[in-house]
Design a protein around this motif. Structure first.
Motif, PDB file in Angstrom:
ATOM      1  N   ARG A 190      24.463  30.133 -40.510  1.00 31.82           N
ATOM      2  CA  ARG A 190      23.857  29.577 -41.704  1.00 31.82           C
ATOM      3  C   ARG A 190      22.556  30.303 -42.015  1.00 31.82           C
ATOM      4  NH1 ARG A 190      22.807  23.300 -41.488  1.00 31.82           N
ATOM      5  NH2 ARG A 190      25.076  23.432 -41.174  1.00 31.82           N
ATOM      6  N   GLU A 191      22.421  30.760 -43.272  1.00 33.68           N
ATOM      7  CA  GLU A 191      21.222  31.457 -43.686  1.00 33.68           C
ATOM      8  C   GLU A 191      20.162  30.469 -44.141  1.00 33.68           C
ATOM      9  OE1 GLU A 191      22.116  34.291 -46.639  1.00 33.68           O
ATOM     10  OE2 GLU A 191      23.338  35.574 -45.329  1.00 33.68           O
ATOM     11  N   ARG A 192      18.913  30.877 -43.991  1.00 33.63           N
ATOM     12  CA  ARG A 192      17.838  30.045 -44.475  1.00 33.63           C
ATOM     13  C   ARG A 192      17.826  30.055 -45.995  1.00 33.63           C
ATOM     14  NH1 ARG A 192      12.213  31.238 -41.640  1.00 33.63           N
ATOM     15  NH2 ARG A 192      11.715  29.569 -43.092  1.00 33.63           N
ATOM     16  N   PRO A 193      17.537  28.911 -46.631  1.00 34.33           N
ATOM     17  CA  PRO A 193      17.495  28.878 -48.091  1.00 34.33           C
ATOM     18  C   PRO A 193      16.392  29.771 -48.626  1.00 34.33           C
ATOM     19  CG  PRO A 193      16.587  26.866 -47.154  1.00 34.33           C
ATOM     20  CD  PRO A 193      17.220  27.622 -46.016  1.00 34.33           C
ATOM     21  N   LEU A 194      16.630  30.335 -49.815  1.00 34.37           N
ATOM     22  CA  LEU A 194      15.630  31.190 -50.433  1.00 34.37           C
ATOM     23  C   LEU A 194      14.400  30.374 -50.805  1.00 34.37           C
ATOM     24  CD1 LEU A 194      17.902  33.350 -52.768  1.00 34.37           C
ATOM     25  CD2 LEU A 194      16.937  33.987 -50.552  1.00 34.37           C
ATOM     26  N   ILE A 195      13.241  31.006 -50.689  1.00 34.05           N
ATOM     27  CA  ILE A 195      11.993  30.329 -51.016  1.00 34.05           C
ATOM     28  C   ILE A 195      11.785  30.401 -52.527  1.00 34.05           C
ATOM     29  CG2 ILE A 195       9.497  30.337 -50.694  1.00 34.05           C
ATOM     30  CD1 ILE A 195       9.929  31.563 -47.978  1.00 34.05           C
ATOM     31  N   PHE A 221      13.370  20.481 -44.904  1.00 31.96           N
ATOM     32  CA  PHE A 221      12.234  21.407 -44.805  1.00 31.96           C
ATOM     33  C   PHE A 221      11.778  21.520 -43.359  1.00 31.96           C
ATOM     34  CE2 PHE A 221       7.785  22.610 -44.888  1.00 31.96           C
ATOM     35  CZ  PHE A 221       7.761  23.618 -45.835  1.00 31.96           C
ATOM     36  N   MET A 222      11.714  20.404 -42.647  1.00 29.91           N
ATOM     37  CA  MET A 222      11.310  20.437 -41.245  1.00 29.91           C
ATOM     38  C   MET A 222      12.296  21.246 -40.410  1.00 29.91           C
ATOM     39  SD  MET A 222      10.060  16.487 -40.724  1.00 29.91           S
ATOM     40  CE  MET A 222       9.815  16.707 -38.961  1.00 29.91           C
ATOM     41  N   ARG A 223      13.573  21.131 -40.739  1.00 27.54           N
ATOM     42  CA  ARG A 223      14.585  21.852 -39.971  1.00 27.54           C
ATOM     43  C   ARG A 223      14.487  23.359 -40.191  1.00 27.54           C
ATOM     44  NH1 ARG A 223      18.528  19.187 -41.614  1.00 27.54           N
ATOM     45  NH2 ARG A 223      19.523  20.585 -43.092  1.00 27.54           N
ATOM     46  N   HIS A 224      14.204  23.763 -41.428  1.00 21.77           N
ATOM     47  CA  HIS A 224      14.151  25.192 -41.744  1.00 21.77           C
ATOM     48  C   HIS A 224      12.756  25.789 -41.561  1.00 21.77           C
ATOM     49  CE1 HIS A 224      18.262  25.450 -43.224  1.00 21.77           C
ATOM     50  NE2 HIS A 224      18.057  24.370 -43.944  1.00 21.77           N
ATOM     51  N   HIS A 225      11.727  24.956 -41.430  1.00 18.44           N
ATOM     52  CA  HIS A 225      10.353  25.440 -41.273  1.00 18.44           C
ATOM     53  C   HIS A 225       9.696  24.706 -40.102  1.00 18.44           C
ATOM     54  CE1 HIS A 225      11.396  26.264 -45.499  1.00 18.44           C
ATOM     55  NE2 HIS A 225      10.601  27.321 -45.383  1.00 18.44           N
TER      56      HIS A 225
END
Length: 228
Positions: free
Chosen positions: A2-7, A79-83
């Motif tokens: 799974r890729e991180r979502p684009l900012i 957000f916590m999961r990806h950052h």
């Protein structure tokens, strides 16, 4: 994978705008903590000032975190999961330099050509991170160790020496923490030392490989396609 979502662009602009203020406040937080630890009997206005600066830094980091969550459009838990690293920095602002991981991620996403400035930034951030975290770790260990029963870290100088040996993953063993918090700090610093060493060597090696690969693809001078 799974890729991180684009900012989102709005979040990128906010991150760029807040980079310097947050870095300054992280240093202010560390300075206030250092004064409180090294001044054992600190009292009166100076102690109140240190506490005020500490809480001000925390407030700014919390505000920044809330704004970034809103701008990301992910919601708090995603957000916590990806950052995760950003969440850790909110809890302990003096770990702000660990955002070098984000810079390293940006470098890895730009493998099309070697960008010396980005790689140099990673190495510079890693060096700054080692220095700041070493100082913070020395302060933390000294705070819990200097009056503990059976302690071998009795002065701040002992603590600085121990922090340098731990970050370098050398571990001479002449002075060691004996309190639970001191040992927990030691474990964290060992992991950070290995991570920073990997970031610097990996970044430099990757840049060299890319640079030599481009030279090989271009060929020697005078041997370009179409040359006679």
């Amino acid at each position: 994978m799974r890729e991180r979502p684009l900012i989102p662009p709005a979040q990128e602009r906010w991150d760029d705008w807040m980079e310097t203020p947050l870095t300054v406040m992280a240093l202010v937080y560390l300075a206030a903590y250092a004064v409180r630890v090294l001044g054992h009997d600190l009292a009166g206005p100076l102690r109140d000032l240190c506490l005020a600066l500490t809480y001000a830094a925390w407030t700014l980091f919390i505000v920044d975190y809330v704004v970034r969550v809103r701008l990301s459009g992910l919601g708090l838990f995603r957000f916590m999961r990806h950052h995760f690293l950003d969440t850790v920095v909110v809890v302990l602002p003096l770990l702000r330099p660990l955002r070098v991981v984000s810079v390293y991620d940006r470098v890895q996403r730009r493998r099309d050509k070697p960008r010396l400035t980005l790689y140099a930034r990673v190495m510079a951030y890693a060096g700054m991170t080692a220095g700041l975290l070493g100082f913070a770790g020395a302060l933390t260990v000294y705070h819990f160790e200097y009056d503990a029963p059976g302690a071998t870290i009795l002065t701040f100088g002992d603590s600085v020496w121990w922090a340098c040996a731990t970050l370098a993953t050398v571990g001479y063993g002449d002075v060691t923490p004996v309190t639970p918090m001191g040992r927990l700090t030691a474990v964290g610093m060992m992991g950070v030392g290995l991570a920073l060493l990997g970031a610097v060597t990996g970044s430099f090696s990757s840049w060299l490989i890319q640079a030599f690969t481009r030279e090989d693809e271009q060929g020697p001078p005078g041997n370009t396609p179409g040359a006679t």
